[in-house]
Scaffold this motif. Sequence first.
Motif, PDB file in Angstrom:
ATOM      1  N   ALA A 296       0.854  -1.182   0.000  1.00 59.49           N
ATOM      2  CA  ALA A 296       0.000   0.000   0.000  1.00 59.49           C
ATOM      3  C   ALA A 296       0.894   1.237   0.000  1.00 59.49           C
ATOM      4  O   ALA A 296       1.839   1.323   0.783  1.00 59.49           O
TER       5      ALA A 296
ATOM      6  N   PHE B 199       0.736   5.254   0.526  1.00 60.46           N
ATOM      7  CA  PHE B 199      -0.054   6.373   1.017  1.00 60.46           C
ATOM      8  C   PHE B 199       0.698   7.669   0.698  1.00 60.46           C
ATOM      9  O   PHE B 199       1.850   7.836   1.105  1.00 60.46           O
TER      10      PHE B 199
ATOM     11  N   THR C 131       1.275  11.735   0.973  1.00 59.41           N
ATOM     12  CA  THR C 131       1.045  12.821   1.915  1.00 59.41           C
ATOM     13  C   THR C 131       2.036  13.938   1.655  1.00 59.41           C
ATOM     14  O   THR C 131       3.153  13.693   1.175  1.00 59.41           O
TER      15      THR C 131
ATOM     16  N   PRO D 138      -0.244   9.974   6.993  1.00 58.14           N
ATOM     17  CA  PRO D 138      -1.213  10.319   5.954  1.00 58.14           C
ATOM     18  C   PRO D 138      -2.643  10.166   6.461  1.00 58.14           C
ATOM     19  O   PRO D 138      -2.976   9.156   7.097  1.00 58.14           O
TER      20      PRO D 138
ATOM     21  N   ALA E 208      -5.214   9.367   4.861  1.00 59.29           N
ATOM     22  CA  ALA E 208      -5.812   8.160   4.280  1.00 59.29           C
ATOM     23  C   ALA E 208      -5.447   6.917   5.087  1.00 59.29           C
ATOM     24  O   ALA E 208      -6.252   5.992   5.216  1.00 59.29           O
ATOM     25  N   MET E 209      -4.245   6.897   5.662  1.00 65.93           N
ATOM     26  CA  MET E 209      -3.858   5.757   6.493  1.00 65.93           C
ATOM     27  C   MET E 209      -4.670   5.721   7.776  1.00 65.93           C
ATOM     28  O   MET E 209      -5.084   4.641   8.237  1.00 65.93           O
TER      29      MET E 209
ATOM     30  N   GLN F 227      -7.965   4.332   6.887  1.00 67.46           N
ATOM     31  CA  GLN F 227      -7.859   2.895   6.664  1.00 67.46           C
ATOM     32  C   GLN F 227      -7.852   2.136   7.982  1.00 67.46           C
ATOM     33  O   GLN F 227      -8.539   1.121   8.145  1.00 67.46           O
TER      34      GLN F 227
ATOM     35  N   THR G  91       3.947  -1.270   3.698  1.00 66.75           N
ATOM     36  CA  THR G  91       3.257   0.016   3.659  1.00 66.75           C
ATOM     37  C   THR G  91       4.280   1.120   3.400  1.00 66.75           C
ATOM     38  O   THR G  91       5.271   1.239   4.121  1.00 66.75           O
TER      39      THR G  91
ATOM     40  N   ILE H  57       4.994   5.236   2.707  1.00 68.00           N
ATOM     41  CA  ILE H  57       4.543   6.623   2.825  1.00 68.00           C
ATOM     42  C   ILE H  57       5.334   7.446   1.818  1.00 68.00           C
ATOM     43  O   ILE H  57       6.561   7.555   1.923  1.00 68.00           O
TER      44      ILE H  57
ATOM     45  N   TYR I  51      -2.520   2.351  -4.421  1.00 68.55           N
ATOM     46  CA  TYR I  51      -2.201   3.728  -4.027  1.00 68.55           C
ATOM     47  C   TYR I  51      -3.419   4.329  -3.332  1.00 68.55           C
ATOM     48  O   TYR I  51      -4.493   4.435  -3.926  1.00 68.55           O
ATOM     49  N   PHE I  52      -3.246   4.705  -2.073  1.00 70.19           N
ATOM     50  CA  PHE I  52      -4.334   5.254  -1.276  1.00 70.19           C
ATOM     51  C   PHE I  52      -4.182   6.779  -1.242  1.00 70.19           C
ATOM     52  O   PHE I  52      -3.168   7.304  -0.777  1.00 70.19           O
TER      53      PHE I  52
END
Length: 224
Positions: free
Chosen positions: A79, A81, A83, A90, A92-93, A96, A107, A109, A171-172
């Motif tokens: 994933a 994220f 920012t 982030p 979005a994290m 989640q 993960t 960033i 991509y979040f």
Amino acid sequence: LLAAVLITVDLAFFGANLAKVFHGGWFPLIAAAGVFAVMSTWKYGAAWRARELAKTRIRFEDLLESLKLDPPARVRGTAVFMTQDPEGTPPAMLHQLKHNQVLHEQTIILTIRATGTPAVPPAERVEVIQLGHGFWRIIASYGFMETPQVPEVMQRAAELGLQTQRGRTSYFLGRETFVSTGRSELPAWRRILFLFLARNARSPTEYFSIPPNEVVELGAQLEV
């Protein structure tokens, strides 16, 4: 004294052209005022948005310590994220974790920052930092004459040792929806203009050249 001389000359030119305002000179003045209103409104709105997001900011180091005490479920894949804050978590994290209560095994960033130079050498563009427990941080630097390309960043990160698998990388992106409530300090006309600009802003997916079928958007509402 030099400034006084220059101001005198400028005032003379200004006075000589003042009469032209009533004979068509008003149009470029109105056009310039409109452009200034748009640019300044976007700047004020972006600053207000940053202040609102800062109220819920959590340093990633603090979040990582809490995850060590109460680790969430980890799922396969990677994933990413994105920012703007190179040290924060982030949004979005956080969404989640709050709603799905899971994180991916790997993960990342990703922060893309603009520099004060026109271009950044490719060898100096990407910095990869291993944070432990499956977390990585990527900081990519681009010049103000360059357009960020996330696939290029990920390719460079792979050359530096961060391996990702195509098809198992998501991509979040955080996406804010602005609601007009009069809560912000923006005047009414600026609030209306900012909402119009925000609705018509370019999509981050398109701007960063991220494959659309690999993007997950997690939204939040902000009262303007």
